[in-house]
Design an enzyme around this catalytic site. Structure first.
Site, PDB file in Angstrom:
ATOM      1  N   GLY A 172      33.841  42.174  39.193  1.00  0.00           N
ATOM      2  CA  GLY A 172      32.499  42.339  39.753  1.00  0.00           C
ATOM      3  C   GLY A 172      31.561  42.843  38.669  1.00  0.00           C
ATOM      4  O   GLY A 172      31.028  42.064  37.879  1.00  0.00           O
ATOM      5  N   THR A 220      24.838  46.582  40.310  1.00  0.00           N
ATOM      6  CA  THR A 220      24.694  47.742  41.194  1.00  0.00           C
ATOM      7  C   THR A 220      23.756  48.766  40.553  1.00  0.00           C
ATOM      8  O   THR A 220      23.486  48.732  39.346  1.00  0.00           O
ATOM      9  CB  THR A 220      26.052  48.422  41.407  1.00  0.00           C
ATOM     10  OG1 THR A 220      26.543  48.837  40.118  1.00  0.00           O
ATOM     11  CG2 THR A 220      27.070  47.492  42.051  1.00  0.00           C
ATOM     12  N   SER A 221      23.308  49.712  41.366  1.00  0.00           N
ATOM     13  CA  SER A 221      22.490  50.808  40.830  1.00  0.00           C
ATOM     14  C   SER A 221      23.210  51.508  39.679  1.00  0.00           C
ATOM     15  O   SER A 221      22.590  51.908  38.695  1.00  0.00           O
ATOM     16  CB  SER A 221      22.206  51.842  41.926  1.00  0.00           C
ATOM     17  OG  SER A 221      21.223  51.370  42.819  1.00  0.00           O
ATOM     18  N   GLU A 222      24.514  51.634  39.830  1.00  0.00           N
ATOM     19  CA  GLU A 222      25.283  52.322  38.795  1.00  0.00           C
ATOM     20  C   GLU A 222      25.247  51.539  37.485  1.00  0.00           C
ATOM     21  O   GLU A 222      25.131  52.122  36.400  1.00  0.00           O
ATOM     22  CB  GLU A 222      26.726  52.517  39.275  1.00  0.00           C
ATOM     23  CG  GLU A 222      26.877  53.505  40.441  1.00  0.00           C
ATOM     24  CD  GLU A 222      26.292  53.008  41.766  1.00  0.00           C
ATOM     25  OE1 GLU A 222      26.230  51.784  41.989  1.00  0.00           O
ATOM     26  OE2 GLU A 222      25.864  53.864  42.568  1.00  0.00           O
ATOM     27  N   GLU A 263      23.316  41.547  41.725  1.00  0.00           N
ATOM     28  CA  GLU A 263      22.696  41.393  40.403  1.00  0.00           C
ATOM     29  C   GLU A 263      22.708  42.711  39.620  1.00  0.00           C
ATOM     30  O   GLU A 263      21.769  43.069  38.933  1.00  0.00           O
ATOM     31  CB  GLU A 263      21.287  40.805  40.533  1.00  0.00           C
ATOM     32  CG  GLU A 263      21.348  39.598  41.443  1.00  0.00           C
ATOM     33  CD  GLU A 263      20.412  38.465  41.147  1.00  0.00           C
ATOM     34  OE1 GLU A 263      19.752  38.489  40.112  1.00  0.00           O
ATOM     35  OE2 GLU A 263      20.391  37.537  41.975  1.00  0.00           O
ATOM     36  N   GLU A 299      34.059  37.388  40.491  1.00  0.00           N
ATOM     37  CA  GLU A 299      35.343  36.919  41.024  1.00  0.00           C
ATOM     38  C   GLU A 299      35.929  38.019  41.887  1.00  0.00           C
ATOM     39  O   GLU A 299      35.467  39.159  41.828  1.00  0.00           O
ATOM     40  CB  GLU A 299      36.296  36.595  39.866  1.00  0.00           C
ATOM     41  CG  GLU A 299      35.787  35.454  38.999  1.00  0.00           C
ATOM     42  CD  GLU A 299      36.811  35.042  37.931  1.00  0.00           C
ATOM     43  OE1 GLU A 299      37.935  35.581  37.943  1.00  0.00           O
ATOM     44  OE2 GLU A 299      36.446  34.183  37.113  1.00  0.00           O
ATOM     45  N   LEU A 316      29.486  34.007  38.718  1.00  0.00           N
ATOM     46  CA  LEU A 316      29.962  34.976  37.715  1.00  0.00           C
ATOM     47  C   LEU A 316      31.069  35.830  38.339  1.00  0.00           C
ATOM     48  O   LEU A 316      32.168  35.936  37.813  1.00  0.00           O
ATOM     49  CB  LEU A 316      28.787  35.847  37.250  1.00  0.00           C
ATOM     50  CG  LEU A 316      29.110  36.967  36.260  1.00  0.00           C
ATOM     51  CD1 LEU A 316      29.584  36.398  34.926  1.00  0.00           C
ATOM     52  CD2 LEU A 316      27.876  37.859  36.023  1.00  0.00           C
ATOM     53  N   THR A 349      26.105  32.987  46.473  1.00  0.00           N
ATOM     54  CA  THR A 349      24.942  32.671  47.307  1.00  0.00           C
ATOM     55  C   THR A 349      24.633  31.184  47.212  1.00  0.00           C
ATOM     56  O   THR A 349      24.722  30.605  46.121  1.00  0.00           O
ATOM     57  CB  THR A 349      23.727  33.491  46.830  1.00  0.00           C
ATOM     58  OG1 THR A 349      24.069  34.871  46.906  1.00  0.00           O
ATOM     59  CG2 THR A 349      22.501  33.234  47.701  1.00  0.00           C
TER      60      THR A 349
END
Lengths: 400, 381
Positions: A152, A385-387, A383, A148, A146, A179
């Site tokens: 992000g 960010t926290s934000e 997967e 690039e 997903l 990954t």
């Protein structure tokens, strides 16, 4: 007197679970599975974990065994060669593997959650018959493309394209931070199929590693998860069969977001496993290490750190399991995001505090906590960010 | 694993929510300001079965369980934390230990009216010199024939101004420290029993918190709860259950603050947009909801363990620690979202912010909870 009716009187099923209501216990199958995975992780994954980390060595042999145990296609129905377990069993297994080696766990998570899962959910029959059995058996691994270089948290900025040509899709572009790149046999890739349609111009296409025009870049050097493989993947007139499209053309973003909603629970479970280990290491070190004539566990400052870690671990695990039990409700997205953001941030705090309890030794490569401290860092980033999790939660809260 | 309320539990929640909105909420602000003990609230709660939620019906209770009790305390505390703690003390700290340790005669005489809400109870453990460490208590009980004679003082006793029945902890032998502590059921009309008047506090202002004094107070031996020297065990076991109630109270206070913070953020406009359009505010709301959910789950888990007859000391301490500190953070953020208005008495968040503070202190401070948790994790797990 009691005008209120009496709760807790529901009939019980054969497994001892109540039909509805509060039940925090695991059923027998789940407990057996967890114990078996714990044994496997300690016997087969723990040996050599530090060396693999040092050498950045991807443990192909471990994944063969995990595949044989059914740990790589846990959520794949048995008819496609998977283990067909429930989501909670998958989360318990993720926790146990992560407790021993978070780098092995990320390969497990990607194969199960973001490769097999969307193929099961959105793939056509022919594709499922082709891709799922080797993935579930551990003959090969899964990947997910997903992100690039320029896209992000915001996938709408992506530039990878896929053009329909007869019975094929032809892909061009590149994906970053992939990954399992180079070890995966199948990649779920999101590409732009209609440059005019914005968010609705993206589609999800499954690319086999042997497709013409597909290639893999050099391994990335990372802060942690060093024995997992991360690299770019490239598409140069890469041609795959038309049947490899997931869902409908234009549903790529929707499929990607649904996949991430699901996979977040796996990352929450990964964080819980790391947190559990950080606590165990802190407890055993604090009881052994003697300073000023007594184990450092006798100091209230150390005791309170341990109490805080244990409490936050209980909270993180409860949020994760609750989100799992509500996975088919309208609140699933919010609850998964809550579990992911809380569990990952709590696990980071736990590793920080556990390392602190280890003092100078914690800074040394010989101590396990130094590796966990590096490994845990990514859980607040990948997967979503926290934000991004907080945005997802807030969107749910404000749309009511 | 299943974490969803039954239809019956949802009905209970709805019934208590209605009662709270109609009966409790209209007086919440007023009693906070005047400090007047809301006895009529307790009477009405008793009629609904809320004074002894988890007490069997044969002893006047509602015959439900600890989880139902959590739902009740959360809903009441959501509109009025003072009312929440009044109920919590009667349920957890007075009814529960009499049910667990009492003789049949004690249950008939005291538990039944307490659980029915006909009488109000209080729990008298803390003293000026004995807070977190009850072994330092100075109140004494001297055996005299078929009676005990009690002398001493207690402070910070919730429901103290209005209680009809007190559980009093006193030492039969000061030398024995905690092994001398013994518990007595004391009717408030016993000669030698006296209580103070309302004391203004930072929060939960109408909870009737005051001091008790005992002067040559004669209690028949048959009203001793548990054996000689078993008072410490009675107190600790009682506080384990009480902590679940305080955790539920903290969740209720935080839930109210969150709901009002959310609503205000969607009404208030600055810089041409709603506060809720600002990412900083969205992130506050996201964290508030996450932490509330986590605290509620920890609370329910402790209650579920209790209901299933499993040990729950560790989980109750974790729930209480997490929920109370969560409530402090959540009410603080809710007040912040309200800006200057949040600092005024015009909005409820100012009260929630004050009320939340005590949950980190009573029924075991956060520091005591951490000592309990660390002991389990280091030595018992």
């Amino acid at each position: 007197m009691a005008v209120l009716t009496e709760p807790g009187t529901e009939p019980r099923t054969a497994t001892g679970e109540t039909e509805s209501g509060i039940d925090f216990s695991l059923n027998e199958d789940q407990e057996l599975m967890r114990d078996e995975v714990r044994r496997f992780a300690e016997e087969r994954i723990q040996p050599g974990v530090a060396e693999r980390d040092h050498e950045h060595r991807f443990p192909v042999e471990i994944f063969k065994e995990m595949g044989e145990m059914g740990l790589l296609g846990m959520l794949v129905p048995e008819e496609y060669g998977g283990a067909g377990t429930d989501t909670l069993s998958y989360l318990l297994a993720m926790e146990e593997i992560s407790r021993v080696d978070p780098a092995v766990a990320v390969t497990m998570s990607v194969t199960n959650s973001v490769c097999c899962w969307p193929i099961v959910k959105f793939g056509g029959e022919a594709l499922k018959r082709k891709a799922l059995p080797p993935l579930a058996a551990g003959e090969t691994l899964g990947g997910f493309g997903l992100t690039e270089p320029g896209a992000g948290s915001d996938p709408s900025g992506m530039r990878t394209t896929a053009r329909r040509d007869g019975d094929s899709w032809v892909l061009n572009g590149e994906k970053a931070w992939i990954t399992n790149a180079g070890f995966a046999g199948w990649y779920v890739v999101v590409a732009r199929t209609n440059p005019e349609a914005g968010k609705r111009g993206l589609s999800a296409i499954v690319v086999p590693a042997d497709a013409p025009g597909f290639s893999v870049g050099q391994p990335e050097e990372k802060l942690g998860l060093k024995s997992s493989r991360t690299a770019q993947i490239f598409f140069s007139d890469c041609r795959v069969p038309a049947e490899n499209l997931l869902g409908q053309e234009g549903q790529g973003l929707k499929i990607a977001l649904a996949t991430l909603d699901h996979s977040r629970l796996g990352i929450a479970a990964q964080a819980v496993g790391i947190h559990q280990r950080a606590l165990e290491l802190a407890v055993s070190y604090a009881k052994e290490r003697v300073q000023f004539g007594a184990p450092i566990a006798n100091n209230q400052a150390i005791q309170f750190k341990i109490a805080q870690m244990a409490t936050e671990l209980a909270a993180a695990r409860a949020l994760t399991h609750h989100a799992c039990s509500a996975e088919h409700t309208s609140q699933a997205g919010r609850l998964a995001a809550q579990a992911k953001v809380y569990a990952s941030e709590a696990a980071n705090r736990a590793c920080q505090e556990s390392l602190q309890i280890h003092g100078g030794n914690g800074f040394h490569d010989h101590y396990e906590i130094s590796r966990l401290y590096r490994d845990v860092r990514v859980t607040t980033i990948y997967e979503g960010t926290s934000e991004m999790q907080r945005l997802v939660i807030a969107r749910h809260l404000l749309s009511r | 694993m299943r974490i969803e309320l039954t239809e019956e539990q949802k009905m209970l929640q709805d019934a208590v929510r209605r009662f709270s909105a109609e009966v409790v909420k209209p007086r919440a602000k007023e009693i906070d300001e005047t400090g007047e003990f809301p006895r009529s609230f307790f009477d009405q709660a008793g009629e609904l079965g809320l004074a002894g939620v988890a007490i069997p019906e044969e002893y006047g209770g509602a015959g439900m369980d600890a989880l139902a009790y959590c739902l009740v305390i959360e809903e009441v505390s959501r509109v009025c934390a003072t009312s929440g703690v009044i109920l919590s003390v009667n349920n957890s700290l007075v009814c529960d230990p009499i049910l667990k340790f009492g003789t049949e005669e004690q249950k008939k005489e005291f538990l039944t009216p307490l659980a029915a809400g006909e009488k109000l109870g209080c729990f008298a453990l803390t003293e000026p010199g004995a807070g977190s460490d009850p072994a330092g208590m100075r109140t004494t009980a001297r055996r005299d024939g078929d009676d005990y004679v009690l002398n001493g003082n207690k402070i910070f006793i919730t429901n103290g101004t209005d209680a009809d029945i007190a559980l009093v902890f006193a030492s039969i032998d000061l030398e024995k420290k905690h092994k001398g502590i013994t518990c007595f059921i004391v009717p408030a009309d016993t000669p030698g029993y006296s209580h103070g008047t309302h004391e203004f506090k930072l929060g939960v202002n109408a909870s009737g918190t005051t001091e008790l004094a005992f002067q040559d107070m004669r209690i028949p031996a048959k009203w001793r709860l548990g054996g000689d020297g078993e008072g410490f065990k009675v107190a600790m076991s009682t506080l384990d259950g009480g902590r679940i109630g305080i955790a539920a109270q903290a969740v209720g206070i935080a839930q109210a603050a969150f709901e009002e913070g959310l609503a205000y953020s969607q009404e208030r406009e600055q810089f041409g947009q709603h506060l809720s359009d600002f990412q900083a505010i969205q992130f506050y709301l996201a964290d508030m909801s996450t932490e509330i959910d986590a605290a509620r789950l920890l609370t329910w888990k402790a209650a579920w363990l209790k209901d299933n007859g499993k040990r729950f000391t560790l989980e109750a301490a974790q729930a209480k620690l997490f929920a109370s500190e969560m409530a402090q953070r959540v009410t603080n953020k809710a007040l912040q979202i309200h800006g200057g208005y949040g600092y005024t008495k015009e909005y409820n968040v100012e009260r929630y912010f004050r009320d939340a503070r005590i949950t980190e202190i009573y029924e075991g401070t956060s520091e005591i909870q951490k000592m309990v948790i660390a002991d389990w994790v280091l030595n018992k797990a």
